[in-house]
Design a protein around this motif. Structure first.
Motif, PDB file in Angstrom:
ATOM      1  N   THR A 134       0.827  -1.197   0.000  1.00  0.00           N
ATOM      2  CA  THR A 134       0.000   0.000   0.000  1.00  0.00           C
ATOM      3  C   THR A 134       0.861   1.246   0.000  1.00  0.00           C
ATOM      4  O   THR A 134       1.909   1.294   0.640  1.00  0.00           O
ATOM      5  N   SER A 135       0.408   2.246  -0.735  1.00  0.00           N
ATOM      6  CA  SER A 135       1.023   3.564  -0.671  1.00  0.00           C
ATOM      7  C   SER A 135       0.199   4.496   0.197  1.00  0.00           C
ATOM      8  O   SER A 135       0.485   5.693   0.284  1.00  0.00           O
ATOM      9  N   GLY A 136      -0.843   3.964   0.820  1.00  0.00           N
ATOM     10  CA  GLY A 136      -1.635   4.797   1.719  1.00  0.00           C
ATOM     11  C   GLY A 136      -3.013   4.245   2.012  1.00  0.00           C
ATOM     12  O   GLY A 136      -3.325   3.877   3.144  1.00  0.00           O
ATOM     13  N   ASP A 137      -3.873   4.159   0.993  1.00  0.00           N
ATOM     14  CA  ASP A 137      -5.280   3.854   1.231  1.00  0.00           C
ATOM     15  C   ASP A 137      -5.651   2.391   1.043  1.00  0.00           C
ATOM     16  O   ASP A 137      -6.586   1.908   1.671  1.00  0.00           O
ATOM     17  N   THR A 138      -4.945   1.671   0.176  1.00  0.00           N
ATOM     18  CA  THR A 138      -5.284   0.269  -0.047  1.00  0.00           C
ATOM     19  C   THR A 138      -5.226  -0.527   1.251  1.00  0.00           C
ATOM     20  O   THR A 138      -6.125  -1.306   1.567  1.00  0.00           O
ATOM     21  N   GLY A 139      -4.156  -0.344   2.009  1.00  0.00           N
ATOM     22  CA  GLY A 139      -3.974  -1.143   3.216  1.00  0.00           C
ATOM     23  C   GLY A 139      -5.076  -0.962   4.225  1.00  0.00           C
ATOM     24  O   GLY A 139      -5.546  -1.933   4.826  1.00  0.00           O
ATOM     25  N   GLY A 140      -5.516   0.279   4.436  1.00  0.00           N
ATOM     26  CA  GLY A 140      -6.609   0.507   5.368  1.00  0.00           C
ATOM     27  C   GLY A 140      -7.886  -0.168   4.930  1.00  0.00           C
ATOM     28  O   GLY A 140      -8.598  -0.776   5.733  1.00  0.00           O
ATOM     29  N   ALA A 141      -8.187  -0.070   3.643  1.00  0.00           N
ATOM     30  CA  ALA A 141      -9.398  -0.694   3.118  1.00  0.00           C
ATOM     31  C   ALA A 141      -9.329  -2.209   3.214  1.00  0.00           C
ATOM     32  O   ALA A 141     -10.309  -2.867   3.579  1.00  0.00           O
ATOM     33  N   VAL A 142      -8.165  -2.781   2.904  1.00  0.00           N
ATOM     34  CA  VAL A 142      -8.003  -4.234   2.979  1.00  0.00           C
ATOM     35  C   VAL A 142      -8.091  -4.700   4.426  1.00  0.00           C
ATOM     36  O   VAL A 142      -8.746  -5.698   4.734  1.00  0.00           O
ATOM     37  N   ARG A 149     -12.557 -11.890   9.516  1.00  0.00           N
ATOM     38  CA  ARG A 149     -13.053 -12.897   8.561  1.00  0.00           C
ATOM     39  C   ARG A 149     -12.301 -14.207   8.766  1.00  0.00           C
ATOM     40  O   ARG A 149     -11.083 -14.213   8.928  1.00  0.00           O
ATOM     41  N   ARG A 150     -13.016 -15.310   8.710  1.00  0.00           N
ATOM     42  CA  ARG A 150     -12.383 -16.623   8.831  1.00  0.00           C
ATOM     43  C   ARG A 150     -11.702 -17.043   7.537  1.00  0.00           C
ATOM     44  O   ARG A 150     -10.857 -17.927   7.536  1.00  0.00           O
ATOM     45  N   SER A 151     -12.061 -16.394   6.426  1.00  0.00           N
ATOM     46  CA  SER A 151     -11.537 -16.821   5.119  1.00  0.00           C
ATOM     47  C   SER A 151     -10.145 -16.294   4.833  1.00  0.00           C
ATOM     48  O   SER A 151      -9.495 -16.767   3.899  1.00  0.00           O
ATOM     49  N   ALA A 152      -9.679 -15.302   5.591  1.00  0.00           N
ATOM     50  CA  ALA A 152      -8.419 -14.653   5.203  1.00  0.00           C
ATOM     51  C   ALA A 152      -7.719 -14.042   6.408  1.00  0.00           C
ATOM     52  O   ALA A 152      -8.344 -13.595   7.359  1.00  0.00           O
ATOM     53  N   ARG A 153      -6.387 -14.048   6.324  1.00  0.00           N
ATOM     54  CA  ARG A 153      -5.575 -13.174   7.165  1.00  0.00           C
ATOM     55  C   ARG A 153      -4.868 -12.220   6.221  1.00  0.00           C
ATOM     56  O   ARG A 153      -4.472 -12.596   5.100  1.00  0.00           O
ATOM     57  N   ALA A 154      -4.709 -10.982   6.609  1.00  0.00           N
ATOM     58  CA  ALA A 154      -4.135  -9.963   5.739  1.00  0.00           C
ATOM     59  C   ALA A 154      -2.782  -9.530   6.268  1.00  0.00           C
ATOM     60  O   ALA A 154      -2.608  -9.316   7.475  1.00  0.00           O
ATOM     61  N   VAL A 155      -1.822  -9.424   5.377  1.00  0.00           N
ATOM     62  CA  VAL A 155      -0.493  -8.909   5.688  1.00  0.00           C
ATOM     63  C   VAL A 155      -0.271  -7.708   4.772  1.00  0.00           C
ATOM     64  O   VAL A 155      -0.233  -7.850   3.541  1.00  0.00           O
ATOM     65  N   ILE A 156      -0.151  -6.529   5.376  1.00  0.00           N
ATOM     66  CA  ILE A 156      -0.151  -5.277   4.625  1.00  0.00           C
ATOM     67  C   ILE A 156       1.216  -4.613   4.746  1.00  0.00           C
ATOM     68  O   ILE A 156       1.679  -4.315   5.853  1.00  0.00           O
ATOM     69  N   LEU A 157       1.865  -4.386   3.615  1.00  0.00           N
ATOM     70  CA  LEU A 157       3.183  -3.754   3.580  1.00  0.00           C
ATOM     71  C   LEU A 157       3.042  -2.280   3.229  1.00  0.00           C
ATOM     72  O   LEU A 157       2.413  -1.937   2.221  1.00  0.00           O
ATOM     73  N   PHE A 158       3.623  -1.406   4.062  1.00  0.00           N
ATOM     74  CA  PHE A 158       3.566   0.021   3.750  1.00  0.00           C
ATOM     75  C   PHE A 158       4.946   0.645   3.933  1.00  0.00           C
ATOM     76  O   PHE A 158       5.748   0.191   4.754  1.00  0.00           O
ATOM     77  N   PRO A 159       5.255   1.701   3.163  1.00  0.00           N
ATOM     78  CA  PRO A 159       6.600   2.289   3.194  1.00  0.00           C
ATOM     79  C   PRO A 159       6.799   3.183   4.414  1.00  0.00           C
ATOM     80  O   PRO A 159       5.958   4.040   4.720  1.00  0.00           O
ATOM     81  N   ALA A 160       7.902   2.999   5.107  1.00  0.00           N
ATOM     82  CA  ALA A 160       8.194   3.784   6.307  1.00  0.00           C
ATOM     83  C   ALA A 160       8.295   5.268   5.961  1.00  0.00           C
ATOM     84  O   ALA A 160       8.994   5.662   5.023  1.00  0.00           O
ATOM     85  N   GLY A 161       7.554   6.101   6.706  1.00  0.00           N
ATOM     86  CA  GLY A 161       7.634   7.546   6.525  1.00  0.00           C
ATOM     87  C   GLY A 161       6.968   8.080   5.285  1.00  0.00           C
ATOM     88  O   GLY A 161       7.105   9.276   4.983  1.00  0.00           O
ATOM     89  N   ARG A 162       6.205   7.254   4.580  1.00  0.00           N
ATOM     90  CA  ARG A 162       5.620   7.685   3.302  1.00  0.00           C
ATOM     91  C   ARG A 162       4.091   7.720   3.329  1.00  0.00           C
ATOM     92  O   ARG A 162       3.470   7.869   2.273  1.00  0.00           O
ATOM     93  N   VAL A 163       3.472   7.546   4.499  1.00  0.00           N
ATOM     94  CA  VAL A 163       2.018   7.633   4.604  1.00  0.00           C
ATOM     95  C   VAL A 163       1.691   8.721   5.615  1.00  0.00           C
ATOM     96  O   VAL A 163       2.513   9.085   6.464  1.00  0.00           O
ATOM     97  N   SER A 164       0.468   9.254   5.536  1.00  0.00           N
ATOM     98  CA  SER A 164       0.071  10.304   6.471  1.00  0.00           C
ATOM     99  C   SER A 164      -0.140   9.702   7.859  1.00  0.00           C
ATOM    100  O   SER A 164      -0.346   8.486   8.000  1.00  0.00           O
ATOM    101  N   PRO A 165      -0.111  10.519   8.912  1.00  0.00           N
ATOM    102  CA  PRO A 165      -0.331   9.988  10.261  1.00  0.00           C
ATOM    103  C   PRO A 165      -1.655   9.238  10.401  1.00  0.00           C
ATOM    104  O   PRO A 165      -1.696   8.172  11.023  1.00  0.00           O
ATOM    105  N   PHE A 166      -2.719   9.764   9.824  1.00  0.00           N
ATOM    106  CA  PHE A 166      -3.990   9.065   9.943  1.00  0.00           C
ATOM    107  C   PHE A 166      -3.982   7.780   9.127  1.00  0.00           C
ATOM    108  O   PHE A 166      -4.519   6.752   9.552  1.00  0.00           O
ATOM    109  N   GLN A 167      -3.365   7.808   7.947  1.00  0.00           N
ATOM    110  CA  GLN A 167      -3.274   6.581   7.156  1.00  0.00           C
ATOM    111  C   GLN A 167      -2.536   5.498   7.924  1.00  0.00           C
ATOM    112  O   GLN A 167      -2.944   4.336   7.915  1.00  0.00           O
ATOM    113  N   GLU A 168      -1.444   5.849   8.613  1.00  0.00           N
ATOM    114  CA  GLU A 168      -0.724   4.839   9.375  1.00  0.00           C
ATOM    115  C   GLU A 168      -1.594   4.270  10.489  1.00  0.00           C
ATOM    116  O   GLU A 168      -1.599   3.061  10.724  1.00  0.00           O
TER     117      GLU A 168
END
Length: 432
Positions: A134-142, A149-168
């Motif tokens: 994610t570059s910001g919004d995908t990770g939050g939505a995912v 959910r029992r069907s999935a576990r999510a592992v979300i990769l985001f760049p250090a220092g490259r997202v807004s405080p609220f996005q993090e």
């Protein structure tokens, strides 16, 4: 409907197989063997978005194991409003398609919820591991869509220092089946790690990897549906084919719009509006695609130097892929947010401001030729630290965004190396 890889058009997959795999085994992206075209009027647009989306997407699901589930999947995914508003007054040609009324305040909510609905029906007895950069919004939505959910576990990769405080905060606040991973690098490094993991058959099989990035076609199909629905609404009101201006980073949104146009939606000229990352602009000017290191901007969710969905755009017929590209830098973003708020009281997020600035640059003649629809991709509260000083006023959160403030957060940290990601996946699997 059969899906083919952009790298190898000989091996065919069903839709369910393509959604489950995320990316093709050869490293390519899945594309339909043919683009289904709707005869004008065959999909009535005067119904709810969920009903329209199910009919618009039905050709992709024909003869697939998910065919009988499509109506229910759409009913679960499209549960919030998608207004088409006049941000600068009713006498102007500009219309903003507000895509930020979902639970995480971004257009990514549609694709994430649609895809998780598909995974619920495809996973079987053992959960899938949804790996997302994610570059910001995908990770939050995912994270929100995957939570509990029992069907999935999510592992979300985001760049250090490259997202807004609220996005993090929004990336790191979900339940135990969602792991947020801060990566030492930029978004392209995160995306590279995801692709590298899929390219390792033993790693992919051991963790039942699938993707919730826009490399997964299941993220893009619901976006094509709401683009088509908006196009019909705008065309019916104006009598002309509306133009569309789409803020573009990894090019999933832009491809979804082009796919909708190729399927018969009444879409006129398409402008891909970018931030200071020049890859798409140079491609449009020279005809040569050359990946570049990403540049950090105020519109951080678009900080992509090697947009993965370019290969999907390149795979479309030349007429379907016809676009222009406009670049908007940070100074212009700030000026547009301030000017439009002063003129009308409407508040853009930095990404949506790029589309608005692109419309202003059209000039009065082109503006008056047709209605122009800009994609308003995120709630401005998510970027309050940027927006509020420009408008001199506080931005109020939606109730869904306000509820996130009270959640606890947790994150992991890794270098941008596949070995580090593989070790983390192993640890998380044992912990689960």
């Amino acid at each position: 409907m059969k899906l083919l890889s952009t790298c190898d058009r000989d091996a065919a997959f069903s839709l369910s197989e393509a959604l489950r795999l995320g990316a093709a085994p050869d490293g390519g992206l899945f594309m339909p063997a043919h683009v289904p075209v709707h005869v004008r009027g065959s999909v009535p647009s005067d119904r709810s978005l969920a009903e329209f989306a199910a009919d618009w997407l039905r050709p992709f699901f024909a003869d697939d194991t998910l065919e009988g589930e499509l109506d229910a999947i759409c009913a679960e995914a499209f549960t919030f409003p998608v207004p088409l508003v006049a941000p600068l007054g009713t006498d102007r040609s500009l219309r903003a398609l507000e895509l930020f009324h979902g639970p995480t305040g971004a257009f990514k909510d549609f694709g994430a919820r649609f895809l998780m609905g598909c995974f619920d029906r495809l996973a079987g007895s053992e959960p899938l591991t949804v790996l997302a950069a994610t570059s910001g919004d995908t990770g939050g939505a995912v994270g929100c869509a995957a939570e509990n959910r029992r069907s999935a576990r999510a592992v979300i990769l985001f760049p250090a220092g490259r997202v807004s405080p609220f996005q993090e905060r929004q990336l790191t606040c979900w339940a135990d089946n969602v792991t947020a991973v801060e990566v030492e690098g930029d978004f392209d490094d995160c995306q590279r790690l995801v692709k590298a993991a899929f390219a390792q058959p033993h790693l992919s099989a051991a963790h039942r990897l699938t993707s919730a990035n826009s490399i997964n076609l299941g993220r893009l199909l619901p976006q094509a549906a709401y683009c088509a629905h908006a196009a019909f609404r705008a065309a019916e009101n104006s009598g002309e084919l509306p133009g569309f201006i789409v803020p573009s980073g990894n090019l999933g949104h832009g491809f979804a719009l082009l796919l909708a146009r190729a399927m018969g939606a009444p879409v006129g000229p398409v402008i891909l509006a970018t931030n200071a990352n020049r890859t798409l602009l140079e491609w449009h000017r020279t005809g040569r695609y050359e990946a570049r290191p990403s540049v950090a901007t105020l519109a951080n969710a678009m900080d992509v130097g090697n947009p993965s969905n370019f290969e999907r755009v390149a795979a479309l017929d030349p007429g379907a892929a016809e676009v222009t590209v406009e670049l908007v830098n940070d100074d212009a973003i700030k000026a547009r947010i301030a000017a439009d708020y002063a003129a009308s009281g409407y508040v853009w997020c930095p990404h949506s401001a790029i589309a608005a600035e692109t419309w202003h640059r059209l000039g009065a003649k082109r503006q008056g030729e047709r209605a122009w629809v800009t994609a308003a991709t995120a709630h401005p509260f998510k970027f309050a630290e940027t927006v509020e000083p420009l408008i001199g006023s506080a931005v109020e959160p939606s109730p869904a965004l306000a509820s996130i403030e009270g959640r606890s957060t947790a994150k992991q940290h890794i270098p941008a190396r596949l070995e580090a990601l593989a070790e983390l996946l192993d640890r998380e699997k044992v912990a689960a």
